[in-house]
Design an enzyme around this catalytic site. Structure first.
Site, PDB file in Angstrom:
ATOM      1  N   GLY A   9       0.835  -1.202   0.000  1.00 33.74           N
ATOM      2  CA  GLY A   9       0.000   0.000   0.000  1.00 33.74           C
ATOM      3  C   GLY A   9       0.868   1.251   0.000  1.00 33.74           C
ATOM      4  O   GLY A   9       2.103   1.173  -0.001  1.00 33.74           O
ATOM      5  N   PHE A  10       0.209   2.381   0.026  1.00 34.61           N
ATOM      6  CA  PHE A  10       0.927   3.666  -0.038  1.00 34.61           C
ATOM      7  C   PHE A  10       1.886   3.830   1.153  1.00 34.61           C
ATOM      8  O   PHE A  10       3.113   3.911   0.970  1.00 34.61           O
ATOM      9  CB  PHE A  10      -0.123   4.781  -0.125  1.00 34.61           C
ATOM     10  CG  PHE A  10       0.340   6.130   0.286  1.00 34.61           C
ATOM     11  CD1 PHE A  10       1.455   6.719  -0.294  1.00 34.61           C
ATOM     12  CD2 PHE A  10      -0.361   6.843   1.268  1.00 34.61           C
ATOM     13  CE1 PHE A  10       1.879   7.979   0.088  1.00 34.61           C
ATOM     14  CE2 PHE A  10       0.056   8.103   1.651  1.00 34.61           C
ATOM     15  CZ  PHE A  10       1.178   8.665   1.072  1.00 34.61           C
ATOM     16  N   ILE A  11       1.370   3.791   2.370  1.00 33.29           N
ATOM     17  CA  ILE A  11       2.255   3.995   3.533  1.00 33.29           C
ATOM     18  C   ILE A  11       3.133   2.759   3.748  1.00 33.29           C
ATOM     19  O   ILE A  11       4.335   2.865   4.011  1.00 33.29           O
ATOM     20  CB  ILE A  11       1.435   4.306   4.812  1.00 33.29           C
ATOM     21  CG1 ILE A  11       0.544   5.530   4.582  1.00 33.29           C
ATOM     22  CG2 ILE A  11       2.374   4.543   6.012  1.00 33.29           C
ATOM     23  CD1 ILE A  11      -0.409   5.847   5.724  1.00 33.29           C
TER      24      ILE A  11
ATOM     25  N   ASP B 265       0.060  -8.610   1.352  1.00 34.99           N
ATOM     26  CA  ASP B 265      -0.875  -7.606   0.816  1.00 34.99           C
ATOM     27  C   ASP B 265      -1.780  -8.300  -0.208  1.00 34.99           C
ATOM     28  O   ASP B 265      -1.299  -9.063  -1.045  1.00 34.99           O
ATOM     29  CB  ASP B 265      -0.080  -6.484   0.123  1.00 34.99           C
ATOM     30  CG  ASP B 265      -0.901  -5.223  -0.041  1.00 34.99           C
ATOM     31  OD1 ASP B 265      -0.468  -4.164   0.450  1.00 34.99           O
ATOM     32  OD2 ASP B 265      -1.997  -5.291  -0.665  1.00 34.99           O
TER      33      ASP B 265
ATOM     34  N   GLY C  51      -3.650  -1.715  -2.504  1.00 35.14           N
ATOM     35  CA  GLY C  51      -2.205  -1.601  -2.764  1.00 35.14           C
ATOM     36  C   GLY C  51      -1.913  -1.957  -4.209  1.00 35.14           C
ATOM     37  O   GLY C  51      -2.827  -2.293  -4.962  1.00 35.14           O
TER      38      GLY C  51
ATOM     39  N   LEU D  58      -0.696  -2.671   8.835  1.00 36.90           N
ATOM     40  CA  LEU D  58      -1.269  -1.571   8.053  1.00 36.90           C
ATOM     41  C   LEU D  58      -2.381  -2.037   7.122  1.00 36.90           C
ATOM     42  O   LEU D  58      -3.048  -1.205   6.503  1.00 36.90           O
ATOM     43  CB  LEU D  58      -0.173  -0.877   7.218  1.00 36.90           C
ATOM     44  CG  LEU D  58       0.676   0.167   7.940  1.00 36.90           C
ATOM     45  CD1 LEU D  58       1.701  -0.479   8.849  1.00 36.90           C
ATOM     46  CD2 LEU D  58       1.386   1.057   6.935  1.00 36.90           C
TER      47      LEU D  58
ATOM     48  N   THR E 267     -12.560  -6.646   7.139  1.00 34.50           N
ATOM     49  CA  THR E 267     -11.093  -6.509   7.072  1.00 34.50           C
ATOM     50  C   THR E 267     -10.576  -5.790   8.304  1.00 34.50           C
ATOM     51  O   THR E 267      -9.601  -6.213   8.919  1.00 34.50           O
ATOM     52  CB  THR E 267     -10.682  -5.679   5.827  1.00 34.50           C
ATOM     53  OG1 THR E 267     -11.258  -6.287   4.689  1.00 34.50           O
ATOM     54  CG2 THR E 267      -9.182  -5.596   5.674  1.00 34.50           C
TER      55      THR E 267
ATOM     56  N   TYR F 277     -16.311   3.239   9.443  1.00 32.72           N
ATOM     57  CA  TYR F 277     -14.843   3.235   9.366  1.00 32.72           C
ATOM     58  C   TYR F 277     -14.257   3.660  10.715  1.00 32.72           C
ATOM     59  O   TYR F 277     -13.390   3.005  11.276  1.00 32.72           O
ATOM     60  CB  TYR F 277     -14.385   4.172   8.246  1.00 32.72           C
ATOM     61  CG  TYR F 277     -12.886   4.239   8.089  1.00 32.72           C
ATOM     62  CD1 TYR F 277     -12.143   3.079   7.910  1.00 32.72           C
ATOM     63  CD2 TYR F 277     -12.215   5.464   8.113  1.00 32.72           C
ATOM     64  CE1 TYR F 277     -10.756   3.137   7.764  1.00 32.72           C
ATOM     65  CE2 TYR F 277     -10.842   5.528   7.970  1.00 32.72           C
ATOM     66  CZ  TYR F 277     -10.124   4.364   7.790  1.00 32.72           C
ATOM     67  OH  TYR F 277      -8.764   4.427   7.650  1.00 32.72           O
TER      68      TYR F 277
ATOM     69  N   LYS G 122     -12.165   1.229  13.279  1.00 29.38           N
ATOM     70  CA  LYS G 122     -10.797   1.562  13.705  1.00 29.38           C
ATOM     71  C   LYS G 122     -10.731   1.710  15.233  1.00 29.38           C
ATOM     72  O   LYS G 122      -9.736   1.342  15.861  1.00 29.38           O
ATOM     73  CB  LYS G 122     -10.330   2.858  13.025  1.00 29.38           C
ATOM     74  CG  LYS G 122      -9.942   2.658  11.575  1.00 29.38           C
ATOM     75  CD  LYS G 122      -8.707   1.777  11.519  1.00 29.38           C
ATOM     76  CE  LYS G 122      -8.081   1.685  10.166  1.00 29.38           C
ATOM     77  NZ  LYS G 122      -6.891   0.809  10.167  1.00 29.38           N
TER      78      LYS G 122
END
Ligand code: UDP
Length: 329
Positions: free
Chosen positions: A10-12, A31, A36, A80, A99, A153, A157
């Site tokens: 993914g990005f981070i 992943d 991603g 992540l 997820t 969301y 989290k």
């Protein structure tokens, strides 16, 4: 050191993988490429300096045997892998909850079996509908009703945070919780709603910039490499265990102002279009109007200071988007 990064393509996650590879570590990623991309990790697989220390598994965190193997092999775990982006959550509400909640529990459970330290990435979304600034880790939280999927969301989290802290308290698992505030930088895609890559793409195409609502909502953006530095340093600090940290920037900006800045920086002919939220998302969509972190706590423990100004962040995103476009021609 051997490091496992879930969501490592993914990005981070891919920026974090890069930083660990540069440090000389062995990096394992898992992943499922839901958000991603292989492009994010290709450079590690092709670079002879990294390729013999980089191990990518394209699979889901629900593959228990693989997780067992990787968590058993690695010294620390960065979790992540998650459903991210407002648009993605609204389009995939059930899968996102699964997820984020069951996936995180699965990872924590396996970390606990092997007693491996784990850092989880939560989100500034957990604060909900506050208007005050800055947001402090101990603040109360306010959500909209469950009929509005956006809040799922935040709630999922928050449940991840509760679960991580419960593993710490009941099983002594070393967990660290981070709340990331609008992380941006090269490799981030605008496909799932993220505002800066979207505006930059629109500006480079000379298309109208799509500002939602009246554009008076604000955000505080953080450069991805500053975030990676924070995650690595928190992981290395024993006093961070069992704690929750905001990871964010300090420059608050209105989205309308951000749009104009990006038009100016790209010399674009684009106009700004104000799009009502219900047109952009769904009826009765609620946005967070303001989101500014207090970074006192993380400053105290690891001396975190966001080093990259918003101007520099935007310049980086513009130049990496321009380069990507040239490469694709
Ligand atoms: N936004 C916007 N136009 C876009 C994408 C986003 O005006 O094309 C706004 C969005 O409504 C929010 C802010 O930009 O107020 C940041 O959105 P993003 O999805 O990047 O992150 P969020 O803070 O909502 O998680």
């Amino acid at each position: 050191m051997r490091v496992l990064i879930t969501g490592g393509a993914g990005f981070i996650g891919s920026h974090l993988a890069h930083a660990h590879l540069k440090r000389g570590d062995e990096v394992y990623i898992i992943d499922d490429l839901s958000t991603g991309s292989i492009d994010n990790i290709k450079e590690f697989q092709e670079n002879p300096k990294f390729s013999n220390r980089f191990f990518a598994h394209i699979d889901t965190i629900f593959n228990n045997n693989l997780l067992l193997e990787l968590a058993g092999t690695c010294d620390v775990i960065f979790h992540l892998a998650a459903a991210v982006g407002v648009r993605y959550i609204l389009n995939n509400p059930l899968e996102s909850i699964r997820t984020n909640i069951q996936g995180t529990e699965a990872v924590l459970n396996i970390c606990s079996k092997f007693k491996k330290k784990v850092l989880i990435t939560s989100s500034s979304e957990v604060y909900g509908k506050h208007l005050h600034a800055p947001l402090v880790e101990t603040d109360n939280i306010i959500y909209g009703p469950s009929i509005k999927s956006r809040w799922s969301y935040a709630a999922s989290k928050l449940m991840d945070e509760f679960t991580a802290l419960a593993y710490y308290r009941t099983k002594g698992l070393k967990t660290i919780v981070t709340r990331l505030f609008n992380t941006v930088g090269p490799k981030q895609t605008g496909a799932y709603g993220m505002v800066i890559p979207r505006f930059v793409n629109q500006a480079l195409n000379n298309e109208p910039l799509t500002v939602y609502g009246d554009g008076k909502q604000t955000r505080t953006f953080t450069y991805v490499k500053d975030v990676v530095w924070a995650l690595m340093n928190l992981m290395g600090n024993e006093n961070a265990v069992g704690e929750v940290f905001n990871v964010g920037g300090t420059e608050e900006i209105m989205i309308l102002e951000l749009a104009q800045k990006i038009i100016d920086k790209t010399n674009s002919k684009s106009q700004i279009n104000l799009i009502p939220y219900e047109e952009a998302f769904e009826k009765d969509f609620e946005d967070m109007q303001r989101r500014v972190p207090s970074i006192e706590k993380i400053k105290k423990i690891i001396n975190f200071e966001p080093k990259t100004s918003l101007d520099k962040i935007i310049d980086e995103v513009i130049s990496s988007s321009r380069k990507k476009r040239r490469d694709e021609v």
